[in-house]
Design an enzyme around this catalytic site. Structure first.
Site, short mmCIF file in Angstrom:
data_model
loop_
_atom_site.label_atom_id
_atom_site.label_comp_id
_atom_site.label_asym_id
_atom_site.label_seq_id
_atom_site.Cartn_x
_atom_site.Cartn_y
_atom_site.Cartn_z
N LYS A 222 29.88 83.37 57.53
CA LYS A 222 29.61 83.25 56.10
C LYS A 222 30.91 82.89 55.40
CE LYS A 222 27.81 85.76 52.09
NZ LYS A 222 27.66 87.10 51.46
N HIS B 182 28.39 97.62 49.73
CA HIS B 182 27.44 97.55 50.85
C HIS B 182 28.15 97.87 52.16
CE1 HIS B 182 29.56 93.74 51.18
NE2 HIS B 182 29.08 93.59 52.41
N ASP C 207 27.88 96.44 56.26
CA ASP C 207 27.36 95.26 56.96
C ASP C 207 26.24 95.66 57.94
OD1 ASP C 207 29.18 93.73 55.60
OD2 ASP C 207 30.56 93.48 57.29
N HIS D 204 32.09 98.75 51.41
CA HIS D 204 33.09 97.88 50.80
C HIS D 204 32.44 96.97 49.76
CE1 HIS D 204 31.39 95.73 54.26
NE2 HIS D 204 31.75 94.59 53.70
#
Length: 333
Positions: free
Chosen positions: A200, A219, A221, A275
């Site tokens: 990404k 969020h 991962d 993070h």
């Protein structure tokens, strides 16, 4: 296009002192209110050139237990390979809008050029555009989502992915040994050689009110591990000890995030790091995470070797695609 690109909104907002209301975060999320300005803890730095296998394993596993995030240096990826990856990604986002839209995401796929990724319960938007595509295994690569411009884009990504596989194997081996298991156990539980790598590129345009917006909201991962190439514009923040603080940029280092699947496999011993990213008023910021994850049909749960009567399973066992669906749609796991 389904969503107006943030890069276009940023261009229109450049001479204004405000941003559209859908980008203004609630007070409990605003970086000017919630960022800790005092002395901050250091993110662990792991030197991958350590010859002593036990020392290297301990450094990786200690960081994974305590923080869920660390930076790696002397990782063996040539500086020029990383710089070329950065260059071609930057050039893609500098293309005319129509040329970028050739790679736009389609229905039912997260791959491609896009803007909004997951549901926000307050209806807010993040100040970011992105490009998603698989870089490994070759069977997963769909060149439809790999830009043809700039011309060097595809070669740069193939070269980077080639080096990255060795680093991912090192991370998974060390995490497995740190659980008292054979070094291949964790990788096999994630699908072995079918482990997928999804790149990404995040593009955060300059923002007139960085005090009010977020690039990516808080969020963890979904991946097993994430390997991230940062840049010199600060923005990555980690939540630790009930505070949000900035991650210090180290030139030529890569940042490793422990993701949800490793936390699940380890039955909570390793921590998936919470993070977010902030944005900058003067400069565009870019980051390039590669999410290393099991395939959709791979079933992931706490490793049986780690589950006992005294330490019962803390997570449900389910297919990775089902886990992702629940997380992206903010549904209970």
């Amino acid at each position: 296009m389904e969503f107006e690109r943030v890069q276009a909104i940023a261009s229109l907002s450049a001479n204004l002192s405000t941003i559209p209301p859908e980008f203004i975060r609630s007070e409990h999320e605003r970086p000017d209110v919630t960022t800790y300005r005092g002395p901050v803890p250091e993110i662990p730095v792991v030197d991958l050139s350590i010859a002593d296998r036990n020392r290297l394993t301990r450094a990786i596993t200690d960081a994974s237990e305590e923080c869920g995030i660390f930076q790696i240096v002397n990782h063996g990826i040539p500086v020029e390979v990383v710089k070329e990856l950065q260059r071609v990604g930057k050039e893609f986002f500098e293309l005319p809008q129509g040329e970028k839209e050739v790679c736009a995401t389609g229905p039912g796929s997260i791959e491609g050029y896009g803007t909004k990724l997951q549901k926000d319960l307050e209806g807010k938007k993040a100040w970011v555009d992105y490009l998603f595509h698989y870089v490994w295994p070759e069977s997963r690569i769909n060149l439809k989502f790999w830009p043809e411009k700039p011309e060097a884009y595809r070669n740069a990504n193939k070269e980077y992915a080639k080096y990255l596989q060795r680093i991912v194997d090192e991370m998974l081996s060390s995490l497995s040994l740190g659980l008292g298991l054979q070094e291949h156990t964790v990788k096999e539980a994630l699908g072995g050689d079918e482990l997928e790598m999804l790149l990404k590129i995040n593009y955060y345009p300059p923002c007139p009110r960085p005090d009010l917006a977020l690039g990516v909201v808080a969020h963890t991962d979904m991946s097993a591990v994430t390997i991230l190439v940062p840049n010199e514009v600060p923005g990555l923040q980690v939540f630790k000890d009930d505070r949000w603080f900035d991650v210090k940029y180290i030139p030529n280092a890569l940042i490793v995030h422990i993701g949800d699947q490793i936390e699940i496999l380890s039955n909570g011993k390793y921590k998936s790091v919470l993070h977010r990213t902030t944005v900058n008023k003067e400069k565009a910021r870019m980051s390039r995470p590669v999410f290393c994850s099991p395939s959709d049909e791979t079933v992931v749960g706490p490793l049986p070797q780690l589950v006992t009567d005294e330490n019962p399973a803390k997570f449900k066992t389910k297919k990775y695609k089902d886990y992702c669906y629940c997380k992206l749609n903010k549904l209970p796991q």
